[in-house]
Design a protein around this motif. Structure first.
Motif, PDB file in Angstrom:
ATOM      1  N   SER A 186       0.848  -1.188   0.000  1.00  0.00           N
ATOM      2  CA  SER A 186       0.000   0.000   0.000  1.00  0.00           C
ATOM      3  C   SER A 186       0.881   1.234   0.000  1.00  0.00           C
ATOM      4  N   ASN A 222      -4.016   4.001   2.322  1.00  0.00           N
ATOM      5  CA  ASN A 222      -4.878   3.745   1.184  1.00  0.00           C
ATOM      6  C   ASN A 222      -5.099   2.250   0.997  1.00  0.00           C
ATOM      7  N   GLU A 223      -5.772   1.939  -0.083  1.00  0.00           N
ATOM      8  CA  GLU A 223      -6.088   0.556  -0.417  1.00  0.00           C
ATOM      9  C   GLU A 223      -4.855  -0.341  -0.372  1.00  0.00           C
ATOM     10  N   ARG A 225     -13.763   7.044   4.544  1.00  0.00           N
ATOM     11  CA  ARG A 225     -12.911   7.744   5.493  1.00  0.00           C
ATOM     12  C   ARG A 225     -13.776   8.419   6.539  1.00  0.00           C
ATOM     13  N   TYR A 238      -9.769   5.233   8.502  1.00  0.00           N
ATOM     14  CA  TYR A 238      -9.937   4.687   7.156  1.00  0.00           C
ATOM     15  C   TYR A 238     -10.492   3.274   7.302  1.00  0.00           C
TER      16      TYR A 238
END
Lengths: 111, 114
Positions: free
Chosen positions: A94, A98-99, B51, B32
């Motif tokens: 990553s 994030n993803e 988020r 997140y």
């Protein structure tokens, strides 16, 4: 799929032998992770890396070590494999928060 | 550290019904929240994320809602189809020092009957 590969994809080994799994990425992502997946336990973090030579332990790190000498490679080593380490191992990458992109997995059997 | 509880562990629905999977988290610093789908024998893949500055997000038949006060978030799948059958994982991601380390729930096996 993101450029992330794992090798080997399958391995059968005997108790007490050392085993090294390799994760390779072509995305230049900063973070790399090793997880193990077992029925009923989901994905459990073994170790992670936040840069070259920067690694830290996850929740199930006992019996495992890691190394990251290059951005693209993250190695997971079982110094002396035990039957309890029979599992499917996933590498993930990553960039910041994030993803995560997962590799195809390695199925390890310790006899 | 962060602790994520996911329910139910198994969910069986008829094609066309809705499915809801719920997760709770413990660390108020988490900001997140991704959801991953894992088909049999495949790798987990992101299907939607949210988020903490947003309460709801939709993408076609899937949606995620977040309640920061109660520390829970949910995945909603409408008009389920057989190809939705898979294991779904939620995760919560706090910042630990300079790193972002997700903690995953144990997964929900969704079975959609034709």
């Amino acid at each position: 799929d993101a450029g992330i590969t794992q090798s080997p994809r399958h391995k059968v080994t005997e108790t007490g032998t050392p085993v090294t799994l390799r994760c390779h990425q072509t995305e230049n992502h900063r973070y790399m992770y090793w997880y193990r997946q077992d029925p009923g336990h989901g994905l459990r973090l073994i170790h992670y890396s936040y840069g070259v030579k920067d690694t830290d332990k996850g929740e199930v790190s006992d019996g495992y070590s890691v190394s990251r000498s290059k951005t693209e490679d993250f190695l997971l080593t079982l110094e002396s494999a035990t039957s309890s380490q029979t599992s499917v191992y996933f590498c993930a990458i990553s960039e910041s928060q994030n993803e995560q992109f997962f590799g195809p997995g390695t199925r390890l059997t310790v006899l | 550290g962060e602790n994520v509880e996911q329910h139910p562990s198994t969910l069986s629905v008829q094609e066309g019904d809705s499915a809801v999977i719920k997760c709770t988290y413990s660390d108020s610093a988490s900001n997140y929240f991704p959801w991953y789908k894992q088909e049999l024998g495949k790798r987990p893949q992101l299907i939607i994320d949210i988020r903490s500055n947003v309460g709801e997000k939709k993408d076609q038949r899937i949606a995620v809602t977040l309640n920061k006060t109660a520390k829970h978030f949910s995945l909603h799948i409408t008009e389920t189809q057989p190809e939705d059958s898979a294991v779904y994982f939620c995760a919560a991601t706090p910042r630990a020092g300079g790193s972002y380390i997700p903690t995953f729930g144990r997964g929900t096996s969704l079975i959609v009957h034709p």
